[in-house]
Write an enzyme that holds these catalytic residues in place. Structure first.
Site, PDB file in Angstrom:
ATOM      1  N   GLN A   1       0.843  -1.197   0.000  1.00  0.00           N
ATOM      2  CA  GLN A   1       0.000   0.000   0.000  1.00  0.00           C
ATOM      3  C   GLN A   1       0.871   1.237   0.000  1.00  0.00           C
ATOM      4  O   GLN A   1       1.847   1.315   0.738  1.00  0.00           O
ATOM      5  CB  GLN A   1      -0.903   0.031   1.251  1.00  0.00           C
ATOM      6  CG  GLN A   1      -1.937  -1.032   1.242  1.00  0.00           C
ATOM      7  CD  GLN A   1      -2.824  -1.045   2.476  1.00  0.00           C
ATOM      8  OE1 GLN A   1      -3.754  -1.816   2.498  1.00  0.00           O
ATOM      9  NE2 GLN A   1      -2.587  -0.237   3.485  1.00  0.00           N
ATOM     10  N   GLY A   2       0.495   2.207  -0.821  1.00  0.00           N
ATOM     11  CA  GLY A   2       1.167   3.494  -0.853  1.00  0.00           C
ATOM     12  C   GLY A   2       0.153   4.591  -0.583  1.00  0.00           C
ATOM     13  O   GLY A   2      -0.963   4.552  -1.104  1.00  0.00           O
ATOM     14  N   TYR A   3       0.547   5.565   0.216  1.00  0.00           N
ATOM     15  CA  TYR A   3      -0.371   6.634   0.638  1.00  0.00           C
ATOM     16  C   TYR A   3      -0.040   7.933  -0.082  1.00  0.00           C
ATOM     17  O   TYR A   3       1.050   8.478   0.062  1.00  0.00           O
ATOM     18  CB  TYR A   3      -0.317   6.794   2.159  1.00  0.00           C
ATOM     19  CG  TYR A   3      -0.941   5.592   2.808  1.00  0.00           C
ATOM     20  CD1 TYR A   3      -2.298   5.572   3.087  1.00  0.00           C
ATOM     21  CD2 TYR A   3      -0.207   4.440   3.034  1.00  0.00           C
ATOM     22  CE1 TYR A   3      -2.899   4.441   3.609  1.00  0.00           C
ATOM     23  CE2 TYR A   3      -0.799   3.307   3.559  1.00  0.00           C
ATOM     24  CZ  TYR A   3      -2.142   3.319   3.840  1.00  0.00           C
ATOM     25  OH  TYR A   3      -2.741   2.195   4.341  1.00  0.00           O
ATOM     26  N   LEU A   4      -1.012   8.396  -0.873  1.00  0.00           N
ATOM     27  CA  LEU A   4      -0.865   9.634  -1.623  1.00  0.00           C
ATOM     28  C   LEU A   4      -1.242  10.836  -0.767  1.00  0.00           C
ATOM     29  O   LEU A   4      -0.641  11.900  -0.875  1.00  0.00           O
ATOM     30  CB  LEU A   4      -1.740   9.602  -2.879  1.00  0.00           C
ATOM     31  CG  LEU A   4      -1.576   8.364  -3.768  1.00  0.00           C
ATOM     32  CD1 LEU A   4      -2.564   8.400  -4.918  1.00  0.00           C
ATOM     33  CD2 LEU A   4      -0.159   8.235  -4.258  1.00  0.00           C
TER      34      LEU A   4
ATOM     35  N   ASN B   1       5.416   7.095   1.175  1.00  0.00           N
ATOM     36  CA  ASN B   1       4.925   6.387   2.362  1.00  0.00           C
ATOM     37  C   ASN B   1       4.227   5.097   1.964  1.00  0.00           C
ATOM     38  O   ASN B   1       3.159   5.120   1.358  1.00  0.00           O
ATOM     39  CB  ASN B   1       3.984   7.286   3.171  1.00  0.00           C
ATOM     40  CG  ASN B   1       4.691   8.513   3.699  1.00  0.00           C
ATOM     41  OD1 ASN B   1       5.884   8.481   3.987  1.00  0.00           O
ATOM     42  ND2 ASN B   1       3.981   9.609   3.812  1.00  0.00           N
TER      43      ASN B   1
END
Length: 164
Positions: free
Chosen positions: A28-31, A84
């Site tokens: 998972q990557g958080y924009l 992140n």
């Protein structure tokens, strides 16, 4: 409009493993990750399917959730430029009521293990398994988005010990 209702717990021991029916490798990557506002993430599951998810707070244990399939190739490109990130193995459990999962975090968030149960209503009663210890629902520092920004390995030793 979707509504996600969930409770989260620290997991101790391995007694939950006999309930595993399936597992997924999740990146998972958080924009966007606003403390009191929107969380927008990219999720890649088993390197085969990908989603963009938008969440917004609703109550202590619920959030508005909007989730859309996106092309895997585009998700991979977005992840390449996303600072992140969280990596984990998610185990789907054969346990009712609710939809129970256990997330075993990898990398800088290892050895954190969290159980989540998704509920149909905010007042739904659950039987908390003995391997679910402290409830951490609503503890912002243990949200996936917060762990992506400040991994467990960056926490002070005393703080880590108090959680684990």
């Amino acid at each position: 409009m979707g509504l996600e209702i969930e409770r989260r717990f620290i997991v101790k021991g391995e007694n939950w493993q006999c309930l595993i029916k399936e597992h997924q490798n999740i990146n998972q990557g958080y924009l966007v990750s606003e403390k009191e506002g929107w969380t927008i993430r990219i999720r890649i599951v088993n390197e085969k399917r990908s989603w963009i998810t938008l969440k917004y707070p609703h109550s202590d244990i619920s959030r508005h959730e909007f989730e859309y399939l996106i092309p895997l190739k585009e998700a991979i490109e977005i992840m390449k430029i996303t600072k992140n990130q969280v990596n984990k193995t998610r185990y789907l459990l054969n346990l009712k009521p609710g939809a129970w999962t256990v997330d075993c975090f990898k990398g800088k968030n290892h050895p954190l293990v969290l159980a989540e149960v998704e509920l149909d209503t905010t007042d739904e009663v659950i039987q908390k398994p003995e391997w679910c210890q402290k409830e951490v629902t609503g503890i912002a520092e243990l949200s996936n988005a917060s762990l992506a920004e400040t991994p467990l390995s960056n926490w002070a030793i005393d703080k880590r010990r108090s959680i684990l």
